[in-house]
Design a protein around this motif. Structure first.
Motif, mmCIF file in Angstrom:
data_model
loop_
_atom_site.group_PDB
_atom_site.id
_atom_site.type_symbol
_atom_site.label_atom_id
_atom_site.label_comp_id
_atom_site.label_asym_id
_atom_site.label_seq_id
_atom_site.Cartn_x
_atom_site.Cartn_y
_atom_site.Cartn_z
ATOM 1 N N SER B 178 26.364 18.293 28.158
ATOM 2 C CA SER B 178 27.577 18.604 28.668
ATOM 3 C C SER B 178 28.427 19.629 27.967
ATOM 4 O O SER B 178 28.865 20.451 28.457
ATOM 5 C CB SER B 178 28.702 17.582 28.756
ATOM 6 O OG SER B 178 28.920 16.968 27.451
ATOM 7 N N LEU B 182 28.685 24.306 29.174
ATOM 8 C CA LEU B 182 29.980 24.870 29.306
ATOM 9 C C LEU B 182 29.690 26.066 28.563
ATOM 10 O O LEU B 182 30.821 27.026 28.679
ATOM 11 C CB LEU B 182 31.013 23.951 29.064
ATOM 12 C CG LEU B 182 31.351 23.038 29.850
ATOM 13 C CD1 LEU B 182 32.405 22.034 29.182
ATOM 14 C CD2 LEU B 182 31.846 23.482 31.108
ATOM 15 N N ASP B 184 29.548 29.738 27.584
ATOM 16 C CA ASP B 184 29.561 31.168 28.371
ATOM 17 C C ASP B 184 28.138 31.963 27.963
ATOM 18 O O ASP B 184 27.947 32.154 26.887
ATOM 19 C CB ASP B 184 30.742 31.504 27.979
ATOM 20 C CG ASP B 184 30.959 32.992 28.805
ATOM 21 O OD1 ASP B 184 29.965 33.299 29.581
ATOM 22 O OD2 ASP B 184 31.987 33.577 28.894
ATOM 23 N N VAL B 292 33.742 26.920 24.362
ATOM 24 C CA VAL B 292 32.989 25.632 24.822
ATOM 25 C C VAL B 292 33.642 25.331 26.172
ATOM 26 O O VAL B 292 33.236 24.702 26.963
ATOM 27 C CB VAL B 292 32.703 24.687 23.978
ATOM 28 C CG1 VAL B 292 31.522 23.687 24.475
ATOM 29 C CG2 VAL B 292 32.038 25.407 22.643
ATOM 30 N N THR B 293 35.101 25.680 26.300
ATOM 31 C CA THR B 293 35.831 25.146 27.556
ATOM 32 C C THR B 293 35.459 26.306 28.651
ATOM 33 O O THR B 293 36.250 26.232 29.803
ATOM 34 C CB THR B 293 36.998 25.099 27.253
ATOM 35 O OG1 THR B 293 37.550 26.536 26.782
ATOM 36 C CG2 THR B 293 37.299 24.108 26.100
ATOM 37 N N LYS B 295 33.754 28.381 31.698
ATOM 38 C CA LYS B 295 33.696 27.724 33.248
ATOM 39 C C LYS B 295 32.071 27.634 33.637
ATOM 40 O O LYS B 295 31.585 27.160 34.323
ATOM 41 C CB LYS B 295 34.162 28.899 34.253
ATOM 42 C CG LYS B 295 35.491 28.985 34.396
ATOM 43 C CD LYS B 295 35.915 30.106 35.067
ATOM 44 C CE LYS B 295 36.089 31.581 33.998
ATOM 45 N NZ LYS B 295 36.853 31.708 32.804
ATOM 46 N N GLY B 296 31.226 28.320 32.784
ATOM 47 C CA GLY B 296 29.778 28.315 32.873
ATOM 48 C C GLY B 296 29.281 28.427 34.201
ATOM 49 O O GLY B 296 28.484 27.811 34.638
#
Lengths: 385, 570
Positions: B178, B182, B184, B292-293, B295-296
């Motif tokens: 997970s 995420l 980028d 890591v937060t 939007k991927g």
């Protein structure tokens, strides 16, 4: 019903967000609470609704005491007969439009048949007749706002509380709903407190305006009066766009005060007394009050506070043009002029005569600690009242 | 001023009685008291039994640690934990990267391979592996021997490490996957443009960026493998390899029971957990990667080129070893008429029948255990969800003093090994004048305590997704607290609450280590039945029950997911 707030104090932990605030709203009036974010305006109406517990003070609606810190009265929100429209609308997504509007009636134990009628009437009132069965998550922002309003008005509240109800809508819809809201409020005659940070809303809506900052009332009065005669540098800056500079009193005569100028302008001469020589003052002028002309077009001797500048930026905003003009010594000034045919039109680089009419200048003495307030980061040291 | 203070304390007094009071009592009974009992028992000379009176203060309970057996059990626990974590990180981490960031063929399959072993109970997996790799009779060993290769011995530290790694790798897989999803892609592209090789990009950018998730997963895995009881019990006992949990069990089942020494070992194990937890918190505090937060949106997949099929084979092999082979082995033992197999050629031949399986289904002990498992887990799920909701609501939706304490207490079981919790419960509920000891209810309550950290976290996440405005609007609209909770909050949280209940239900059915000190002849559950059959030497019965038990879990999981999806759509 009339609403009285007396000496209200509210704190989150050690941070006092409302400091000794007193407000009176006449029956049927609309009061606008205006202020920058974090000024305590939302905390104030949440305290009126019973959603926050004040530290002390009194809140009275009609003859009913809702909160009194001195005798330990605090009526819970569900027993206050109020309605509130939230900034997020707070439309319950698991209920239909009809169920949302019906909820306060169910809580008030209104009979089923009467409920249906009143839901229908409330939805008609906000222009959503026939929407009862719609799923509330399928609504547009404007429709959600109307459902929230219908839910607030379905019970004939003692006081209607509106917390930035239009701030999540686009500009055009906002304009439209603003006037509908005012018209509806006047027709129903419901006492209303309207919280906003938008000066246009404050001007268009209120019978009375209260400007707040740092949990305190800075100025109150009729909206147009406050706009025309801002009582402090903060109000001038916050309520309407202004050019504002810090300066000092240079000399004082019997009827005039002479203040150090800005840019290549040597000095301002204004009527009235603003303190002794050396007093820190702020000088403000609204962009639309500044007059522009071409050099040589007018007799410079006849102009007040005129200075030659050059156009740095010119942008057409529909019916008006916004200029940024360099008036020397690294100072720029924003000007808004008409764009109708026949008006002068200046291009970037053009020399231009800038005139700052004396009767449009606002001069406010400022405390030494207020000098830095144009930087938002240092506003915590403010102490103006 | 005096009246003002009185008024405020009076108002708070009432909300305290309604909100905090019962919660503090419940949490004290469910979590604080069992932990306290363990502490007490570690430092006195007699176990806290009814009528025993206060014991004398002593350090002797810790003397076992200075014997060579004591040192061995600590050393083995550390070797098992570190070894299994390292291996699980290799399995879980590489599968996660393959599934999230590479162009491996059949990516959905690779993902499935990563999560599927999560649904295999470590008890069941271990039993199956004894069938597969017991020194001479194991099926794999039969094949290896027939082809002249050296055989495996699952009854060893290596075997324990391997089996634990197989079944705890999914925890690392899920956390790392997970996080990787995420990341980028521009971070990696920037490194590529700067001249890094694709391999360098993975080692220098991708993994360091997901390091918090990776380290978090590893620490979780280390805690879970160190406190695991069934795997070292089943695989270690024949080889005389003891770990802390197995020694605790032996102390409790020796006669007379060495209860105080068991408590002392439990305390040592708890201290290890606290140390790991503390390290984790410190690590998380020091690193906070905002990247890591992201939007991927666009995920750049590393091209594996010729390695694609190697990577896929690795995934297939992991799935075979963790899920397919173990169940095949259990199937052979349960369904082959002649279950004694002495050579590789006999493996697939012979007669097959469902006689033993259907006999087991009709067996009264099995039926009772299945019924007990179902009831205990269902009660735990309902009570747990109610309690977790209540805690989360007071924590996040009230301003009552001490609300954070509620959350902190409910997180304590993270550091309490299941066996330690079981010991604490044993002493708490034999002492308390409530006739719960030996009932199914005590199991349910122990499950509620055991899964409080996960439960409270999951309900809190769900409650925090609901804007407080929605409840405030109901309050202003005339609804009281209870009414607004029942009509607004609970309906909006139905998916979150349902998922929490399902999680507690499934985890409760699988739980062995908590129940091991708490069951009675009337209240044994499926996991206990499997374990006691194995202890009693009925390996084939244990295998058959394991198979049925796994099938049962699979059905419940599938049914639960369907139900949740339905609730989501409604």
């Amino acid at each position: 019903m009339k609403l009285e707030i007396e000496h209200l104090r509210l704190a989150y932990g050690d941070v006092e967000v409302v400091k000794d605030l007193s407000i009176f709203v006449k029956d049927g009036d609309l009061l606008v609470l205006l202020g920058p974010s974090g000024c305590g305006k939302t905390s104030t109406i949440r305290a009126v609704a019973g959603l926050e517990e004040p530290k002390s003070g009194r809140i009275v609606v009609g003859d009913k005491v809702l909160f009194d810190g001195a005798i330990g009265v605090n009526i819970p929100p569900n027993k206050r007969d109020m309605s509130m429209v939230f900034q997020s609308y707070a439309i319950w997504p698991h209920m239909t439009v009809g169920q949302n509007v019906e909820f306060p009636l169910r809580m008030a134990r209104v009979r089923r048949e009467e409920r249906a009628e009143r839901v229908d009437a409330a939805l008609q009132l906000v222009g959503l007749g026939g929407f009862q069965k719609r799923r509330s998550i399928a609504l547009s922002g404007g429709q959600m706002q109307r459902v929230a309003l219908a839910r607030a008005l379905v019970v004939e509240p003692s006081v209607l509380l509106l917390d930035e109800p239009l701030s999540n809508l686009d500009a055009k819809l906002r304009d439209e709903l603003r006037f509908e809201l005012r018209e509806l409020q006047q027709r129903l005659g419901v006492t209303t407190v309207y919280v906003t940070h938008d000066q246009d809303e404050a001007l268009a809506l209120g019978d009375e305006l209260v400007i707040m900052n740092h949990g305190e009332i800075i100025q109150r009065g009729r909206p147009d009066d406050v706009y025309r005669r801002p009582g402090s540098a903060f109000v001038a800056r916050f309520f309407g766009t202004v050019n504002q500079w810090q300066s000092k009193v240079a000399a004082v005569t019997d009827e005039h005060t002479i203040i150090n100028g800005v840019g290549s302008l040597e000095q301002f001469v204004v009527a009235g007394n603003y303190g002794t020589v050396g007093t820190n003052v702020s000088v403000s002028i609204r962009p639309q009050h500044i007059r522009l002309s071409r050099p040589g077009e007018c007799d410079a001797e006849l102009l007040e506070h005129a200075v030659i500048g050059s156009v740095v930026l010119a942008r057409l905003l529909g019916t008006r043009i916004r200029y940024r003009i360099n008036i020397g010594a690294g100072t720029t000034i924003d000007v808004i002029g008409g764009a109708e045919s026949g008006q002068h039109f200046f291009d970037v680089g053009d020399p231009v005569v800038v005139e700052l009419p004396g009767d449009s200048l606002f001069v406010h003495p400022i405390a030494a600690t207020d000098v830095s307030t144009s930087e938002p980061s240092s506003t915590s040291t403010r102490s103006d009242r | 001023m005096k009246t003002l203070l009185d008024a405020r304390s009076r108002r708070h007094g009432i909300s305290y009685l309604l909100g905090m009071g019962p919660l503090l009592v419940i949490l004290a009974l469910l979590i604080v008291l069992p932990l306290g009992m363990l502490l007490y028992a570690s430092f006195v000379d007699s176990p806290p039994n009814p009528g025993a009176g206060l014991g004398k203060l002593t350090w002797e309970n810790f003397n076992f640690l200075s014997t060579s057996a004591g040192r061995d059990s600590v050393k083995n626990s550390l070797i098992i934990g570190v070894g299994a974590t390292a291996l699980a990180t290799i399995f879980g981490g590489s599968l996660a990267w393959l599934a999230a960031r590479s162009d491996v063929p059949l990516r959905p399959f690779v993902y499935l391979a990563g999560v599927l072993p999560l649904f295999v109970d470590s008890l069941v997996g271990t039993l199956a592996w004894t069938v597969l790799a017991a020194p001479t009779s194991g099926f794999i060993n039969l094949i290896l021997a027939a082809s002249g290769m050296p055989t495996l011995n699952i009854y060893s530290v290596g075997g324990i490490v391997f089996v634990l790694a197989l079944y705890y790798a999914p925890f690392i897989f899920l956390l790392v996957h997970s996080a990787l999803v995420l990341v980028d892609s521009q971070l990696e592209e920037a490194a590529l443009v700067a001249g890094a090789s694709p391999f360098r990009v993975v080692t220098a950018i991708t993994f360091p960026v997901v390091a918090p998730a990776l380290i978090g997963g590893m620490l979780l895995c280390l805690m879970l493998t160190m406190e695991n009881f069934p795997v070292p019990m089943i695989l270690g006992t024949p080889a005389r390899v003891n770990s802390l949990p197995t020694t605790i069990f032996q102390f409790m089942s020796s006669s007379p029971a060495r209860a105080n020494e068991a408590a002392a070992l439990g305390l040592i194990l708890t201290l290890f957990m606290l140390l790991l937890l503390f390290g984790h918190t410190r690590f998380i505090q020091r690193r906070d990667y905002a990247t890591v937060t992201g939007k991927g949106l666009r995920v750049r997949r590393t091209r594996l080129a010729g390695w694609r099929w190697v990577a896929l084979s690795f995934s297939v092999l992991y799935m075979l070893v963790s899920v397919v082979l173990p169940f095949a082995a259990l199937g052979v033992v349960s369904m082959r008429v002649d279950r004694y197999i002495s050579s590789a050629s006999e493996l697939l031949g012979g007669d097959w029948s469902l006689v033993r399986v259907s006999a087991m289904v009709a067996d009264p002990d099995f039926r009772k255990a299945a019924y007990n498992s179902l009831v205990a887990a269902l009660v735990a799920a309902v009570l747990g969800a109610t309690l977790y909701f209540w805690i989360s609501y007071v924590r996040y939706r009230s301003s009552l003093r001490g609300r954070k304490l509620l959350e902190q207490i409910s997180m304590l079981p993270v550091a309490m090994p299941a066996m330690v919790l079981g010991l604490g419960y044993l002493w708490t509920w034999t002492l308390l004048p409530l006739p719960l000891y030996g009932t199914l209810m005590i199991l349910s309550l122990a499950f509620v305590s055991r899964f409080a950290p996960q439960g409270v976290r999951s309900v809190s996440a769900s409650i925090n997704q609901i804007s407080p405005d929605l409840e405030d609007a109901a309050r202003v609209g005339g609804a009281g607290r209870l009414r607004s909770v029942l009509e607004i909050i609970v309906p909006l949280m139905r998916t979150g609450l349902g998922a929490t209940m399902l999680m507690v239900f499934i985890l409760s059915i699988r739980e062995l280590s908590v129940a091991i000190f708490l069951y009675s002849p009337d209240s044994f559950v499926l996991s206990i039945l499997v374990f006691t059959k194995w202890v009693g030497g009925s390996f084939a019965d244990a295998a058959t029950i394991s198979l049925l038990y796994s099938l049962f879990l699979l059905l419940i999981t599938l049914a639960g997911r369907r139900w949740l999806e339905g609730a989501e759509r409604a």
